[in-house]
Write an enzyme that holds these catalytic residues in place. Structure first.
Site, short mmCIF file in Angstrom:
data_model
loop_
_atom_site.label_atom_id
_atom_site.label_comp_id
_atom_site.label_asym_id
_atom_site.label_seq_id
_atom_site.Cartn_x
_atom_site.Cartn_y
_atom_site.Cartn_z
N PRO A 26 0.82 -1.22 0.00
CA PRO A 26 0.00 0.00 0.00
C PRO A 26 0.85 1.27 0.00
CG PRO A 26 -0.72 -1.49 1.75
CD PRO A 26 0.54 -2.07 1.17
N ARG A 52 -3.39 -8.24 -21.50
CA ARG A 52 -4.27 -7.78 -22.59
C ARG A 52 -3.58 -6.76 -23.50
NH1 ARG A 52 -7.41 -3.55 -22.17
NH2 ARG A 52 -9.28 -4.57 -22.95
N1 SAM Z 1 0.18 -3.34 7.37
C1 SAM Z 1 0.13 -2.98 5.99
C2 SAM Z 1 -0.24 -1.51 5.87
O1 SAM Z 1 -1.10 -1.05 6.61
O2 SAM Z 1 0.31 -0.84 4.95
C3 SAM Z 1 -0.88 -3.80 5.23
C4 SAM Z 1 -0.46 -5.20 4.96
S1 SAM Z 1 -1.61 -6.07 3.98
C5 SAM Z 1 -2.74 -6.69 5.16
C6 SAM Z 1 -0.73 -7.49 3.45
C7 SAM Z 1 -0.16 -7.41 2.05
O3 SAM Z 1 -1.19 -7.16 1.11
C8 SAM Z 1 0.87 -6.33 1.78
O4 SAM Z 1 2.15 -6.70 2.20
C9 SAM Z 1 0.78 -6.16 0.28
O5 SAM Z 1 1.57 -7.13 -0.39
C10 SAM Z 1 -0.68 -6.45 0.00
N2 SAM Z 1 -1.48 -5.22 -0.18
C11 SAM Z 1 -2.43 -4.76 0.65
N3 SAM Z 1 -2.97 -3.63 0.18
C12 SAM Z 1 -2.36 -3.37 -1.00
C13 SAM Z 1 -2.47 -2.33 -1.95
N4 SAM Z 1 -3.32 -1.33 -1.80
N5 SAM Z 1 -1.68 -2.38 -3.04
C14 SAM Z 1 -0.79 -3.39 -3.21
N6 SAM Z 1 -0.63 -4.40 -2.31
C15 SAM Z 1 -1.40 -4.38 -1.22
#
Ligand code: SAM
Length: 228
Positions: free
Chosen positions: A89, A153
């Site tokens: 994120p 795509r």
């Molecule tokens: N503790 C983190 C935070 O608040 O930024 C969130 C971790 S999330 C529960 C677990 C994983 O989901 C991340 O390590 C990432 O790989 C993926 N993930 C979650 N949200 C994402 C997003 N908006 N974009 C890309 N990957 C995401």
């Protein structure tokens, strides 16, 4: 052929989406290869542990550096020119411009997190950090799948009509596709714009361009307001 690799704890997440429609056809036609790499296979301890609790305390677990970095190294060994992308994120937002840039590369490796995310030191081993938007997913897999679909795509030969991808939203930055209509000409009192039935190709082209600009401006304004 474009080479995609996915580093994940849940390779099965991708089974069904890659086995249907456009990705299925692209893989079968040899236009793209998608290799799953199980991060747990790179854990060397007895329990094949991939997560651990955070220093300093707090809830949840983090992905440990050793197995993740070993998986990244293995991915680079398999595909030396691969572009390694961490899904997080806190990364830069994924866009159509990124997709168009990445398909010019030999391939990408998408690193999917789980739990509370990655040990921060892992960031030093990737080429780019990418986010799907300002919301939190349970894991990187849905993000990786969206990216794979967006890339596949765009690969030459994948879509029936190469024009489709060129005319899509965001091919020109910030510009959306125009509104589309099909039969019937009138549905529940809502009529198709007359110009589309006119047969006047110049007028249709002008209407489409104006509509695309109008809806793009409206959306860009809404997004700007939300960002303020
Ligand atoms: N503790 C983190 C935070 O608040 O930024 C969130 C971790 S999330 C529960 C677990 C994983 O989901 C991340 O390590 C990432 O790989 C993926 N993930 C979650 N949200 C994402 C997003 N908006 N974009 C890309 N990957 C995401």
């Amino acid at each position: 052929m474009f080479h995609a690799q996915v580093l994940t704890l849940f390779p099965e997440f991708f089974d069904s989406p890659l086995a249907c429609s456009i990705p299925k056809r692209a893989i079968a036609a040899g236009l793209v290869s998608v290799e799953m790499m199980q991060i747990r296979d790179f854990a060397t301890d007895k329990h094949r542990q991939v997560d651990d609790s955070p220093y300093g305390g707090g809830p949840g677990m983090l992905m440990k550096p050793e197995p993740v970095v070993a998986a990244i190294r293995a991915a680079r060994k398999r595909q030396p020119d691969t572009h390694v992308v961490m899904l997080t994120p806190s990364g830069e937002r994924f866009t159509q411009a990124k997709a168009l840039d990445w398909i010019e590369k030999p391939g990408v490796t998408l690193l999917c997190g789980r739990y509370e995310g990655f040990d921060e030191r892992i960031c030093d081993y990737v080429d780019e950090q990418i986010s799907m938007g300002d919301y939190v997913l349970s894991g990187g897999e849905p993000a990786a799948l969206s990216i794979l679909d967006a890339l596949i795509r765009l690969l030459p030969g994948v879509l029936g009509s190469p024009e489709s991808a060129v005319l899509d939203s965001f091919t020109e930055e910030g510009i959306l596709d125009w509104p589309h209509y099909t039969r019937p000409a009138c549905f529940e009192g809502k009529s198709v714009p007359d110009v589309l039935l006119s047969g006047d190709h110049a007028a249709i082209a002008a209407w489409r361009e104006a509509e695309a600009r109008r809806r793009s401006e409206r959306r860009n304004k809404t997004n700007q307001k939300c960002a303020e």
